[in-house]
Design an enzyme around this catalytic site. Sequence first.
Site, mmCIF file in Angstrom:
data_model
loop_
_atom_site.group_PDB
_atom_site.id
_atom_site.type_symbol
_atom_site.label_atom_id
_atom_site.label_comp_id
_atom_site.label_asym_id
_atom_site.label_seq_id
_atom_site.Cartn_x
_atom_site.Cartn_y
_atom_site.Cartn_z
ATOM 1 N N THR A 52 1.072 -16.965 -75.485
ATOM 2 C CA THR A 52 -0.431 -16.859 -75.419
ATOM 3 C C THR A 52 -0.783 -15.788 -74.809
ATOM 4 O O THR A 52 -0.130 -14.783 -74.027
ATOM 5 C CB THR A 52 -1.051 -17.924 -74.383
ATOM 6 O OG1 THR A 52 -0.640 -18.023 -73.060
ATOM 7 C CG2 THR A 52 -0.705 -19.447 -75.030
ATOM 8 N N ASP A 53 -2.130 -15.347 -74.830
ATOM 9 C CA ASP A 53 -2.813 -13.972 -74.123
ATOM 10 C C ASP A 53 -3.914 -14.475 -73.489
ATOM 11 O O ASP A 53 -4.064 -15.795 -73.291
ATOM 12 C CB ASP A 53 -3.092 -12.835 -75.251
ATOM 13 C CG ASP A 53 -4.092 -13.421 -76.142
ATOM 14 O OD1 ASP A 53 -5.039 -14.205 -75.776
ATOM 15 O OD2 ASP A 53 -4.279 -12.656 -77.486
ATOM 16 N N ARG A 54 -4.522 -13.379 -72.808
ATOM 17 C CA ARG A 54 -5.392 -13.880 -71.885
ATOM 18 C C ARG A 54 -6.614 -14.462 -72.637
ATOM 19 O O ARG A 54 -7.592 -14.949 -71.950
ATOM 20 C CB ARG A 54 -5.934 -12.687 -70.887
ATOM 21 C CG ARG A 54 -6.716 -11.569 -71.379
ATOM 22 C CD ARG A 54 -7.467 -10.744 -70.397
ATOM 23 N NE ARG A 54 -8.219 -10.112 -70.793
ATOM 24 C CZ ARG A 54 -9.377 -9.693 -70.001
ATOM 25 N NH1 ARG A 54 -9.279 -9.772 -68.689
ATOM 26 N NH2 ARG A 54 -10.430 -8.685 -70.111
ATOM 27 N N MET A 55 -6.718 -14.585 -73.987
ATOM 28 C CA MET A 55 -7.829 -15.239 -74.165
ATOM 29 C C MET A 55 -7.655 -16.688 -74.370
ATOM 30 O O MET A 55 -8.567 -17.545 -74.878
ATOM 31 C CB MET A 55 -8.178 -14.716 -75.933
ATOM 32 C CG MET A 55 -9.576 -14.146 -76.294
ATOM 33 S SD MET A 55 -9.534 -13.593 -77.932
ATOM 34 C CE MET A 55 -9.968 -11.772 -77.804
#
Lengths: 148, 148, 148, 148
Positions: free
Chosen positions: A25-28
């Site tokens: 995952t990423d920070r979105m």
Amino acid sequence: MINPGLSVNLTNWHSERLRVRYADTDRMGVVYHANYFIYFEACRSELIRSLWKPYSELEKEGYLLLVIDAGCRYRQAAEYDDILFVYATISKFTDVRIRFEYRIIRDSDQALIVEGYTEHCFADKKGKPCRMPPELKEILTEKYQNDA
Amino acid sequence: MINPGLSVNLTNWHSERLRVRYADTDRMGVVYHANYFIYFEACRSELIRSLWKPYSELEKEGYLLLVIDAGCRYRQAAEYDDILFVYATISKFTDVRIRFEYRIIRDSDQALIVEGYTEHCFADKKGKPCRMPPELKEILTEKYQNDA
Amino acid sequence: MINPGLSVNLTNWHSERLRVRYADTDRMGVVYHANYFIYFEACRSELIRSLWKPYSELEKEGYLLLVIDAGCRYRQAAEYDDILFVYATISKFTDVRIRFEYRIIRDSDQALIVEGYTEHCFADKKGKPCRMPPELKEILTEKYQNDA
Amino acid sequence: MINPGLSVNLTNWHSERLRVRYADTDRMGVVYHANYFIYFEACRSELIRSLWKPYSELEKEGYLLLVIDAGCRYRQAAEYDDILFVYATISKFTDVRIRFEYRIIRDSDQALIVEGYTEHCFADKKGKPCRMPPELKEILTEKYQNDA
């Protein structure tokens, strides 16, 4: 049809189940877009194994399957801990090239997450393009309706 | 023209220099194909900063720039420790979408490594599509010959 | 001393500047913990280059520098778009091993982000442990106060 | 004892099976060292689910489990396509901290690949340290011989 957004029948596609890791995952809060290509690879690898033999053995025999083109359309975002089913099939092949198509479906709601493809050419250990092993050509010819 | 394989003039493209890390390679000894999308992101991020302001501020103001499509053609393989120049430009935009184009050139021999693109739509914090900030629209209109 | 949390003087350490990419973050909004080891690698690679020659040339000469131990303490979280300075030094070495120490400092507030280390042994192409190149041993002996 | 290099009994550890992807390898032909921390995460996540509930629900309830320390010793190199079993247990805990231990064993030859650990503290949504949910404390107390 698995879901309304899906314009193909996945019945004869190879499928692999995986769970989205935190690392993916990423920070979105969703799977980082480049990581779907890694999911494609995981399924492509199993498709090759199921058709013939492990890709690692192809490499031992002196073949490389180089990626020459890749693309992905993002329909919905997958999130941490989602169970995804990655589907792969071979949509085209010639003596030196193979094109794989992919779909990723989320298990919980059957949502279509992404659609993608990768194109590959065979090469020898030095990276020089070469023909695929004849045995593989036979298997692909028998199994897939070739649109090439 | 930077090199014979390159059909576009990169003069007005934004460029970022980076060095290939060991982590970026795979057992074929070259950059793993999905990682070029990360290189694209690094350059896209700097292009947005140079045009207007940091993308992180856009997010603070409530905008997200979601990837909806991405693709890459692989021309030559980049290797560990190569210095690469990533070039990015905006080739199309509407009120809600932007399309970026990328080229990656190896410094040592000016070889074209990959050509790619990403398409994005603007969304609000809930992921609902929305128009881009009017100020950004003005900047893009002034700066780019819009092919949309 | 760069900051109160830092118990060492970084004056003679090698440093590399990098910017946190979106790909490096996870859904907590911060750099995913495993990625700091990649930042360490980027700086270790440059430290070796500055001391002697590119690590890629060591590999061409038949040496591998295998990671045998690694650790990291997380002090503060780095975020997307942060400028980080990665510092690396060599704290110990023998004929066959090297230990690197790392610190990562955020540029904007000089906060200590992480402290880490990696230990490596030299090996030949087959992975068999071997002595480091004598020339490198001389350089390390001259440059570093050896605590081994 | 699963193998001679292993000094602990893994009988009561949680285990997860995974296959090494091409993306996980580096140009040395083996799993890039930082990626083992991702394998640890995959198993830690399942251990928490099996003990109590999905970690994603903990986050929904306002808890974060921050990594504060991590380490890994590399014993043998895992390669592309290897089937690995990741084992995880909880070796220590207090009201605010948990320490996980990991071992990774290759399926084909039962070789010990790596040994590692991660330490975590509980935090609220703002990242402020806090006590773990009392229900989790009870579960851990019942299940694990606490060495804290």
